[in-house]
Design an enzyme around this catalytic site. Structure first.
Site, PDB file in Angstrom:
ATOM      1  CG  ASN A   7       0.235 -17.042 -46.446  1.00  0.00           C
ATOM      2  OD1 ASN A   7       1.474 -17.030 -46.413  1.00  0.00           O
ATOM      3  ND2 ASN A   7      -0.479 -17.632 -45.521  1.00  0.00           N
ATOM      4  NE  ARG A  45       3.973 -23.739 -38.665  1.00  0.00           N
ATOM      5  CZ  ARG A  45       2.890 -24.461 -38.981  1.00  0.00           C
ATOM      6  NH1 ARG A  45       2.107 -24.106 -39.967  1.00  0.00           N
ATOM      7  NH2 ARG A  45       2.607 -25.558 -38.328  1.00  0.00           N
ATOM      8  NE  ARG A  49       6.929 -25.296 -40.030  1.00  0.00           N
ATOM      9  CZ  ARG A  49       5.992 -26.223 -40.204  1.00  0.00           C
ATOM     10  NH1 ARG A  49       5.431 -26.379 -41.380  1.00  0.00           N
ATOM     11  NH2 ARG A  49       5.614 -27.001 -39.216  1.00  0.00           N
ATOM     12  CB  THR A 101      -3.062 -24.334 -41.320  1.00  0.00           C
ATOM     13  OG1 THR A 101      -2.134 -23.279 -41.150  1.00  0.00           O
ATOM     14  CG2 THR A 101      -4.060 -24.334 -40.190  1.00  0.00           C
ATOM     15  CD  GLU A 151      -8.598 -17.858 -44.151  1.00  0.00           C
ATOM     16  OE1 GLU A 151      -8.064 -16.985 -43.445  1.00  0.00           O
ATOM     17  OE2 GLU A 151      -7.961 -18.623 -44.901  1.00  0.00           O
TER      18      GLU A 151
END
Ligand code: PXP
Length: 246
Positions: A7, A45, A49, A101, A151
């Site tokens: 990520n 998002r 951001r 998250t 996930e």
């Protein structure tokens, strides 16, 4: 191919700190891929951001391994996914005030919307995964709405302090994986995974992909992102079982 999706949101976080053009997440994705990553994960998002629309468009053009787009089910974001067509989307809840998250998606509460989004993504040949707590009702709702994968949220495991609590969370993850397999879902895992805590999760047989961000990017600041990716892949390979749920 490894089981690691890197990520790279926080590469964009550094760029956005100065609203400049470096470092570019596309450069980072190339390095992760060269190190043997299975996939690249980014979260678009609503507040943009870190990752921006332009990043997802360019990553779609340049990533040769899997491109996994984390996103909420808001209509404007769903439309972007339909247009860009990543290989996979991972549906997450999104709260504007959160640092990252927080919980899993409530697939029971949002079952109708989820079924609709799954249908639209499948029309575009995009795989759908839901980021969920390791709970029976969430797994069943994901399966009933036609998702390809789930996930499992590993945040509770990552935050567990005592050996007893850690073991309890690992048992939950493993049981959730078994139930998901029975319901023909591929099972991924992610959130809060680090070089220190990956071993026990990697050892859960059959997990398909690990989505890991913060820990890899933090290490990359010191050793470079290619080396940081290689180090995580080595740990997953060392402690993991070779068989994935795919
Ligand atoms: N999986 C999901 C669904 C996430 O939202 C995140 C955070 O963006 C991750 C995995 C990666 O978590 P971390 O940055 O703690 O490795």
């Amino acid at each position: 191919m490894s089981l690691l999706n890197v990520n790279i949101d926080h590469v964009a976080t550094i760029r956005q700190a100065r609203l400049t053009d470096e470092p570019d997440p596309v450069w980072a994705a190339v390095q992760c891929e060269l190190a043997g990553a299975n996939g690249i994960t980014v979260h678009l998002r609503q507040d943009r951001r870190h990752i921006c629309d332009r990043d997802v468009i360019l990553l779609k053009e340049t990533v040769c391994c899997k491109l996994n787009l984390e996103m909420c089910m808001t209509e404007s974001i769903v439309k972007i996914a339909e247009k860009i067509q990543p290989d996979q989307i991972t549906l997450v809840p999104e709260n504007r005030a959160e640092l990252t998250t927080e919980g899993g998606l409530d697939c029971v509460k949002y079952k109708k919307r989820l079924a609709e989004v799954v249908k639209r993504m499948h029309k575009k040949k995009i795989l759908v995964s839901t980021f969920i707590a390791p709970e029976e009702s969430q797994i069943i709702a994901s399966a009933q709405t036609g998702c390809d994968a789930i996930e499992l949220h590993t945040g509770m495991y990552a935050n567990a302090k005592s050996q007893r609590a850690i073991k309890k969370e690992l048992t939950k993850l493993s049981a959730a994986k078994d139930l998901a397999f029975k319901n023909k879902l591929v099972v991924h895992a992610g959130h809060g995974l680090t070089y220190r805590n990956i071993a026990a999760v990697a050892a859960i047989e059959g997990l398909g992909e690990f989505n890991i961000g913060h820990s890899i990017i933090a290490r990359a600041v010191l050793v470079g992102i290619k080396e940081a990716t290689t180090q995580m892949i080595k740990l997953i390979d060392k402690f993991g079982s070779n068989e994935s749920g795919r």
